[in-house]
Structure formats: structure tokens, C-alpha cells
Design a protein around this motif. Structure first.
Motif, mmCIF file in Angstrom:
data_model
loop_
_atom_site.group_PDB
_atom_site.id
_atom_site.type_symbol
_atom_site.label_atom_id
_atom_site.label_comp_id
_atom_site.label_asym_id
_atom_site.label_seq_id
_atom_site.Cartn_x
_atom_site.Cartn_y
_atom_site.Cartn_z
ATOM 1 N N THR B 281 0.845 -1.190 0.000
ATOM 2 C CA THR B 281 0.000 0.000 0.000
ATOM 3 C C THR B 281 0.880 1.240 0.000
ATOM 4 O OG1 THR B 281 -1.793 -1.104 1.177
ATOM 5 C CG2 THR B 281 -1.724 1.298 1.317
ATOM 6 N N PHE B 285 1.697 6.358 2.714
ATOM 7 C CA PHE B 285 3.093 5.960 2.956
ATOM 8 C C PHE B 285 3.260 5.300 4.322
ATOM 9 C CE2 PHE B 285 4.176 7.675 -0.913
ATOM 10 C CZ PHE B 285 3.973 9.047 -1.029
ATOM 11 N N THR B 286 2.360 4.376 4.647
ATOM 12 C CA THR B 286 2.394 3.748 5.964
ATOM 13 C C THR B 286 3.273 2.513 6.023
ATOM 14 O OG1 THR B 286 0.394 2.526 5.399
ATOM 15 C CG2 THR B 286 0.102 4.604 6.603
ATOM 16 N N GLU B 287 4.032 2.245 4.982
ATOM 17 C CA GLU B 287 4.922 1.081 4.961
ATOM 18 C C GLU B 287 6.307 1.522 4.503
ATOM 19 O OE1 GLU B 287 1.248 -1.787 3.449
ATOM 20 O OE2 GLU B 287 3.160 -1.792 2.390
ATOM 21 N N LEU B 288 7.309 1.190 5.316
ATOM 22 C CA LEU B 288 8.675 1.609 4.985
ATOM 23 C C LEU B 288 9.139 1.029 3.646
ATOM 24 C CD1 LEU B 288 10.543 1.317 8.423
ATOM 25 C CD2 LEU B 288 9.875 3.401 7.213
ATOM 26 N N GLN B 291 7.698 2.902 0.835
ATOM 27 C CA GLN B 291 8.351 4.218 0.709
ATOM 28 C C GLN B 291 9.646 4.083 -0.090
ATOM 29 O OE1 GLN B 291 9.122 5.996 4.543
ATOM 30 N NE2 GLN B 291 6.999 5.771 5.217
#
Lengths: 299, 323
Positions: B281, B285-288, B291
Motif C-alpha cells: 500500500t 506511505f504507511t509502509e517503509l 516508501q
């Protein structure tokens, strides 16, 4: 216009009788620049305030409120600085090297810069959430007033809350991503924990191990404010204990409650917008009023 | 550390006067810059409504800015009015009214310094702002656009899930979802009950809205006329456009469901619109890991602009995955 003299690169402007500034500062022995937001009264400050932000999503979530706090304080005669810790936000530095110690260094450096920039000697500290640790610790060193704004009492509770937020988000969103790993997990032995897109490295976790806020604050006998933000009608047990302990050590302790769900980790639904604005206004008013009264007593 | 990080003078904080107050942003200049900015391609980052700050989530725009500066590009990242270090009143983020005035202010200020043309990089609300401002800007000023998790519908921040569920055809999917144990348990919470009520209200509104035409309801529940118009503008101008979604996000599902309505635009052999999906997802940008993927993808795509034969077809054309 920005000044870029190799030491600082700050943009300044005037509005409503105050100076607003933001940019890169160099202070202390650091090798990389910190970013900071500043504000000051037009006609000289009667004191300064270092506003220590929280970490990760909370750092961005409460950003605007802390900026507005600084500008409100400038209108009341206080200069202020809100630094981005090294490795966070616009600041340079390596986020994997961030520790409780480095956050304290950044806070000291910010205080030093504020004293020079606004020609003040006395500096108070405001710490929001995890920011209460460096704010409280440095205030304790200097026997300076400190406002603890919905402070986290120990690191493990901060992580626990974050995991609860993630679980709640997954419930609302319908289970989260099918192929993505849990947002709170360790990425290998050397990698950070992924906290909703913010990395939590071992260095930071280890640096907070064994530290409790109640043991970090309260050197001297300077006034303190404990501001609780939540739905409870009375001060929470942990905060009652903190306030009692500080009073016992001789600190004049004021407490204030702002009702509502702050949503420290992400914005809520559209219906929460007005409540967020109300809570922002009340939080700023509580801290501003307290600082003004403390300053008046000292004067 | 890179030269940019070592030399503080390469980042210039700026306050820009606008109709809504004063915007704050940071101009990052490449290390090799000798102070002559005229004609320099400048990448402008437009953040989403969830984190309306120039730094973006986990300093993603800061990292992109400094990385592109290392590739010789100027970059600019801004705080929207009422956000971050900018002045002005806080504003609600509604996709039907992106902050084109803020973007205009930035582009004018950068032009005044002799900078441009521009590459606009926007995520979510920022992507819709990029799309809207591109329509209002001279063709020669917009070199390229990157849209990350750009919603195709018009709704206000905080309404995404409610309107998405409401837009699903029929009522049985919603009823089936509400009967899941975790949702039934959630009803013990007053917050969840409030959300459930909002969802029912939204669903009733969606069911009563017209099925076709360019109505407000169509834009809210299906596809926005603002989005299709902006997309068509990019096609017509042959503006290099990178459209990125996370494979697991609802915004990509919606884009895919409405793809037929965009077929004339996306599938035009002369259009330079590339659709790329990445695992996970991206939205928010809730996942490193996501990103890092989007950072590599966007930085690589931008630095390749103009270096490839413009008449050739990219290997990334339409739907290729990037792992």
C-alpha cells in the motif's frame, strides 16, 4: 529572505507584531544542521520556550499545533523554538542513530540557539508526548519550568499505544493489506520496526530502556504543568502519581485537562475536524496561560 | 554523507507571499550549482492531505529532494497554507478543490528566480493538485508529472473509506461486511457506531444518485470530471506522466474499475502516461518498504527524463509491476 552565512539559513517574516522564522541552525558541536521553527515578539522577549515535539507520526500529527503554540507565545512576549531532532523531519542526521541522548543534545542546542537569537536568558520547556522526556530532562538540569503535554510515561507504553492504533486501523479498514506485513514488525535483525511508515531503530529503543519520565524530571523546584488530553473527566492514575511525586519534591504543579481524542497517530474522519480544532485551541490556551502566570510570578 | 548534506547552504528556506497568507517551503540546490538557476529543471513536491507538510511522511519528500539534488536537479517542497510553518487558516482537504493557489504561488516564485520547467510530484491530494495546476499552467512550464496514489473520485479527507464502500454496487456487499465478527465487535465502541451511521447515510445517498452523467454524485462515487479532464490534458500535451499505485490499496482498485473510462487517454499510443504498481500500500506511505520502492521508482524516472528517446515506448508502459 534567507540568511545563509554558513552557520544558519533561516527565513524570517513579520506578521501581527511577531517575527516568524524557520530554517537550519547550527549550535553546539554538531556536524549536521538542525531544522527549527522559531517565533519571537517584535519588541524583545521576556523569556524563551523550547517546544520539544514527539516522535514519528506524532511528530507530524501535532506539528501545526506546536507551531501555533510558538506563535501564540510570541504574541504574549515569549520567544520560542521547535527543533526537528537530528534525523527527523527536515533536520540532517541519521535517523538510525537517534537516541534519547541525541534528543537531549538537540534540545540543549535548540535552547542555546534561542538564547542567542532572541537575546533571552531564561528558557522554559514544553514537551509533547515523547518530547516530554528531553524537555523534562533538560528543564530538570536547568531548574527551569516545564510543561508536560500528554506526556508518555515510559517508552514501552508508547510502543503499546502505537500497536493498539495499528490494530484499530486494521479493524476499521477491513484487515489491512493482504500482502504487506504487519505495520509493527521487525525488518530483520538489523532493520527498524516499521511503525506505520516510521522507522524505530534499536538504538532508540535501547536508549530509552530503563528510563521513566518520573525519574527524568523534577530537578530543582521550578513550576510544572501537566496537561492531559483525553476523554477522562479526571486526571489519569499515572499522571496523578507524577503530579503527586513532583509536588512532593517541592514543585508547584498545575494540571489541566483538554477533553477529546487527540488521535496522535493519524487524522480521523471528517467529523473529527471541528473537535481537533477545539482541542488545539484549548491546549494552546492552557499552556500559554500557565507560562504567562509562571513568568509573572518570577518577575 | 552526500555533498548536499554536508553543505548547509544548499538548502534555502523561503517564505512566499500568497493570497491565503504566507507559504513556507525549502528550495534544495544541487551541489554543483554555481548560483545560476536560470532554466534549471525543478521538481516540486506536493504533499497529501494526511500529512500536508513539505517533509511528508517519514521525511520522504526530504529524502527525494536531497537525492534528486545529488543528481543535479533543483527541488522545492512546501507546507500548504494553514499547515506546517506556513501561515493562514487551516483548511479542509477536499479533492474537488485542490490547493492550486498554493501551487501557483510556488511556481511563480520559482519562475521569478529563473527556475523551471517543472516536474510536479504529488501524492493523493497532492497528486490531484498537480493535475489541476498543470491544466492552468503553460504547457512548456510543466516538464512531467508524477501522481502517487491519486484518488479518481472527489471527497473530503476522512471520507475515503465511507464513500468507497458506499459506491460499491448494491447493498449486499456492505451488509456482508458489516456481519463480520470484528465489525460486530466494533459496534461496542461509540466511535465505530458513529462510523457505521455515517456509512449507512452515505450509502443511501449513493443509491439515490444518478447513474450516469457528470453530476456531483458521479464525481463523488465513481470518477471525477476534474480527474478525467486533467488526465486528458496530459494526454493532449503528451506530458510525460508517471501514475503509481500500491497493488493492495483501494485507490488502485477504484482506478482499475474505472479504467475503461480512461482508456482513450491511457491507451492512446501517442500519450506518454505510464502506469506502475508496486507491492503493498502506497497511500499514506504507511509502509517503509513501499516508501523505499516509490522513492527509487520516482527518483529513477525523473532522472531519466529527457535522457531516453522520447519516441520509444517505456518498458513500464501500463501496469507493469515494480518489486
Amino acid at each position: 529572505m534567507a540568511r545563509a552565512d554558513g552557520q544558519v539559513a533561516i527565513a524570517e517574516m513579520k506578521q501581527d507584531g511577531i517575527t516568524i522564522a524557520a530554517g537550519f541552525i547550527a549550535a553546539g558541536k554538531r556536524s549536521s544542521a538542525l531544522f527549527a521553527s522559531l517565533a519571537a515578539p517584535r519588541d524583545g522577549a521576556r523569556g524563551g520556550v523550547v517546544i520539544c515535539p514527539s516522535l514519528h507520526a506524532e511528530f507530524t500529527r501535532n506539528y501545526r499545533t506546536e507551531i501555533l503554540l510558538g506563535r501564540t507565545l510570541a504574541g504574549l512576549g515569549f520567544s520560542s523554538i521547535r527543533p526537528h531532532y537530528a534525523g527527523q523531519g527536515h533536520s540532517y542526521g541519521d535517523v538510525s542513530a537517534m537516541t534519547y541522548g541525541s534528543m537531549q543534545d538537540d534540545t540543549r542546542d535548540a535552547a542555546e540557539f534561542l538564547r542567542r537569537w532572541s537575546a533571552v536568558e531564561e528558557v522554559a520547556f514544553v514537551g509533547c508526548r515523547m518530547g516530554a522526556f528531553p524537555a523534562g530532562a533538560i528543564a530538570s538540569e536547568a531548574s527551569a519550568p516545564a510543561a508536560l503535554w500528554e506526556p508518555v510515561l515510559e517508552w514501552s507504553s508508547f510502543i503499546r499505544e502505537a500497536k493498539r492504533v495499528v490494530a484499530t486501523r486494521d479493524l476499521t479498514a477491513g484487515g489491512g493489506s493482504a500482502t504487506s506485513p504487519s505495520p509493527v514488525h521487525a525488518q530483520g535483525t538489523d532493520g527498524p520496526i516499521d511503525l506505520l511508515g516510521y522507522p524505530v531503530y534499536a538504538a532508540l529503543t535501547e536508549s530509552f530502556a530503563g528510563h521513566r519520565l518520573i525519574e527524568e524530571v523534577g530537578g530543582g523546584s521550578a513550576p510544572m504543568l501537566l496537561l492531559q488530553v483525553g476523554r477522562e473527566a479526571a486526571l489519569r492514575g499515572g499522571y496523578r502519581s507524577l503530579a503527586g511525586e513532583l509536588s512532593g519534591r517541592g514543585h508547584p504543579v498545575a494540571t489541566s485537562l483538554v477533553s477529546g481524542d487527540a488521535g496522535w497517530w493519524f487524522r480521523g474522519t471528517r467529523q473529527d475536524y471541528d473537535e481537533s480544532e477545539r482541542m488545539r485551541t484549548q491546549s494552546i490556551a492552557a499552556i500559554s496561560a500557565w507560562l504567562s502566570s509562571v513568568s509573572a510570578e518570577v518577575a | 554523507m552526500s555533498a548536499v548534506e554536508n553543505d548547509r547552504s544548499f538548502e534555502i528556506p523561503m517564505f512566499l507571499a500568497s493570497d491565503d497568507g504566507t507559504l513556507f517551503g525549502i528550495l534544495t540546490r544541487p551541489p554543483a550549482d554555481d548560483g545560476l538557476e536560470r532554466g534549471a529543471i525543478t521538481v516540486v513536491s506536493l504533499p497529501g492531505g494526511g500529512t500536508p507538510l513539505g517533509m511528508n511522511v517519514n521525511a520522504l519528500s526530504v529524502r527525494l529532494s536531497r537525492r534528486l539534488a545529488g543528481e543535479g536537479l533543483h527541488t522545492f517542497r512546501l507546507d500548504y497554507h494553514g499547515s506546517g510553518d506556513s501561515t493562514g487558516a487551516s483548511d479542509r482537504f477536499h479533492l474537488a478543490t485542490p490547493f492550486t493557489d498554493d501551487a501557483s504561488t510556488v511556481l511563480e516564485a520559482l519562475r521569478a528566480r529563473g527556475l523551471g520547467p517543472f516536474v510536479l510530484v504529488g501524492d493523493c491530494f497532492g497528486g490531484r493538485t498537480a493535475l489541476a495546476i498543470a491544466e492552468r499552467t503553460a504547457e512548456e512550464d510543466i516538464l512531467a508529472i508524477v501522481l502517487i496514489s491519486a484518488p479518481i473520485r472527489d471527497f473530503e479527507f476522512g471520507e475515503r473509506m465511507v464513500t468507497s464502500i458506499a459506491a460499491e454496487p448494491g447493498i449486499w456487499p456492505m451488509i456482508r461486511r458489516s456481519m463480520r465478527v470484528r465489525h460486530l465487535k466494533g459496534l461496542f465502541s461509540s466511535e465505530q457506531r458513529r462510523l457505521a451511521k455515517a456509512l449507512v447515510t452515505e450509502k443511501l445517498q449513493a443509491l439515490s444518485s444518478p447513474r450516469a452523467g457528470r453530476s456531483t454524485s458521479d464525481s463523488r462515487y465513481r470518477i471525477s470530471a476534474n480527474f478525467t479532464r486533467g488526465f486528458e490534458c496530459l494526454r493532449r500535451r503528451r506530458t510525460p506522466t508517471l501514475v503509481v499505485y500500491g497493488q493492495d490499496e483501494d485507490l488502485f482498485d477504484e482506478f482499475s474499475r474505472q479504467r475503461a473510462m480512461l482508456a482513450d487517454t491511457i491507451d492512446d499510443p501517442d500519450a506518454r502516461i505510464e502506469l506502475v504498481t508496486v507491492p503493498g500500500t502506497l497511500h499514506g506511505f504507511t509502509e517503509l518498504a513501499a516508501q523505499d520502492r516509490v522513492l527509487d521508482l520516482v527518483a529513477g524516472w525523473i532522472t531519466r527524463l529527457g535522457k531516453d528517446d522520447p519516441s520509444s515506448r517505456s518498458d513500464l508502459k501500463n501496469g507493469c509491476e515494480v518489486g
